[in-house]
Design a protein around this motif. Structure first.
Motif, PDB file in Angstrom:
ATOM      1  N   UNK A 125      39.302  40.851  36.460  1.00 25.46           N
ATOM      2  CA  UNK A 125      38.391  40.703  37.594  1.00 25.46           C
ATOM      3  C   UNK A 125      39.092  41.024  38.911  1.00 25.46           C
ATOM      4  N   UNK A 126      40.334  40.571  39.068  1.00 22.23           N
ATOM      5  CA  UNK A 126      41.086  40.868  40.286  1.00 22.23           C
ATOM      6  C   UNK A 126      41.348  42.362  40.430  1.00 22.23           C
ATOM      7  N   UNK A 127      41.662  43.014  39.307  1.00 17.55           N
ATOM      8  CA  UNK A 127      41.906  44.461  39.348  1.00 17.55           C
ATOM      9  C   UNK A 127      40.647  45.212  39.782  1.00 17.55           C
ATOM     10  N   UNK A 128      39.499  44.805  39.228  1.00 15.50           N
ATOM     11  CA  UNK A 128      38.229  45.443  39.614  1.00 15.50           C
ATOM     12  C   UNK A 128      37.952  45.217  41.092  1.00 15.50           C
ATOM     13  N   UNK A 129      38.241  44.009  41.571  1.00 19.39           N
ATOM     14  CA  UNK A 129      38.042  43.711  42.994  1.00 19.39           C
ATOM     15  C   UNK A 129      38.898  44.610  43.879  1.00 19.39           C
ATOM     16  N   UNK A 130      40.152  44.812  43.491  1.00 19.49           N
ATOM     17  CA  UNK A 130      41.052  45.653  44.288  1.00 19.49           C
ATOM     18  C   UNK A 130      40.622  47.115  44.269  1.00 19.49           C
TER      19      UNK A 130
END
Length: 255
Positions: free
Chosen positions: A156-161
């Motif tokens: 989820x953090x990777x997608x956000x970035x």
């Protein structure tokens, strides 16, 4: 990195305490799922080949993993908020460890997962779920749920970035989490599921965690299956965590 992880963990923990409504929601949600699905699908235990356990006992470990998956899917929203406020750019301009920046936020989410897991087991016990696996079974279930949270929280953090948009993150999170939930043994015994669901579940990290938890909680656990599926889950978590940390570089090149 350890020092930076502790600082970021403290930051996100304090932020969570300042949102009592969010804390209440994250604690009530798994209780609703357990009681709702426990009543809605309790008749499936009468299907041939389902097994001998009560449905609430079968469902409880699955709801633990489902809760961890759904909660971690929203992990990246905090990164998006930091990007919108300019906090992320200031963080990345500082000498803070990228790994610590990611790990601190994920550990904060893991603490929420731990509390949710204990709550689900408490409600399951009150509803009649009993397990013969002892303390070891409960500990393995907790470890598996935390690994699910860390793995999909990293994703989820990777997608956000990469997307930098709340709407895109929410859409992708739902697109991933719902199929992973239903293409697993969370709610139904694989012996009575369609063949193609069983095939898909073999490659589903959520199902790996569910299998490991149920086996560990059983009276006679298949420890080879427990350790094998925990190993798969750990490898998945480490790979996704590494990739999510690399996403910081992509974000910095794009701003």
């Amino acid at each position: 990195m350890i020092a930076h992880t502790g600082l970021i963990l403290g930051r996100w923990t304090r932020a969570s305490y300042r949102q009592p409504a969010l804390i209440a929601f994250t604690l009530v949600q798994p209780a609703i799922w357990l009681l709702l699905f426990g009543q809605l699908f309790q008749g499936v235990v009468h299907l041939p080949g389902f097994g001998n356990s009560t449905y609430i006992a079968f469902l409880t470990p699955g709801i633990v993993m489902m809760t961890s998956l759904m909660t971690s899917g929203w992990s990246g929203t905090s990164f998006v908020q930091d990007m919108e406020r300019g906090v992320m750019d200031r963080m990345l301009a500082s000498p803070i460890s990228r790994g610590g920046l990611m790990a601190g936020q994920l550990l904060s989410s893991a603490s929420t997962t731990l509390i949710q897991t204990i709550l689900v087991f408490a409600i399951g016990f009150a509803a009649g779920a009993r397990y013969d696996g002892g303390i070891g079974g409960y500990l393995i279930t907790i470890v598996a749920s935390v690994l699910v949270g860390l793995g999909f929280g990293s994703l989820s953090n990777a997608v956000a970035l990469l997307t930098r948009q709340q709407e895109a993150l929410i859409g992708i999170s739902q697109f991933v989490s719902l199929p992973l939930t239903f293409m697993s043994s969370i709610m139904i015994d694989p012996h009575v599921a369609p063949h193609w669901v069983n095939v898909a579940a073999r490659f589903n990290p959520v199902d790996w965690a569910t299998i490991a938890a149920r086996q560990a909680l059983a009276a006679s656990p298949d420890w080879s299956s427990v350790w094998r599926h925990c190993g798969y889950l750990l490898a998945f978590t480490l790979i996704v965590a590494w990739l999510s940390t690399r996403a910081f570089r992509t974000y910095q090149r794009s701003v």
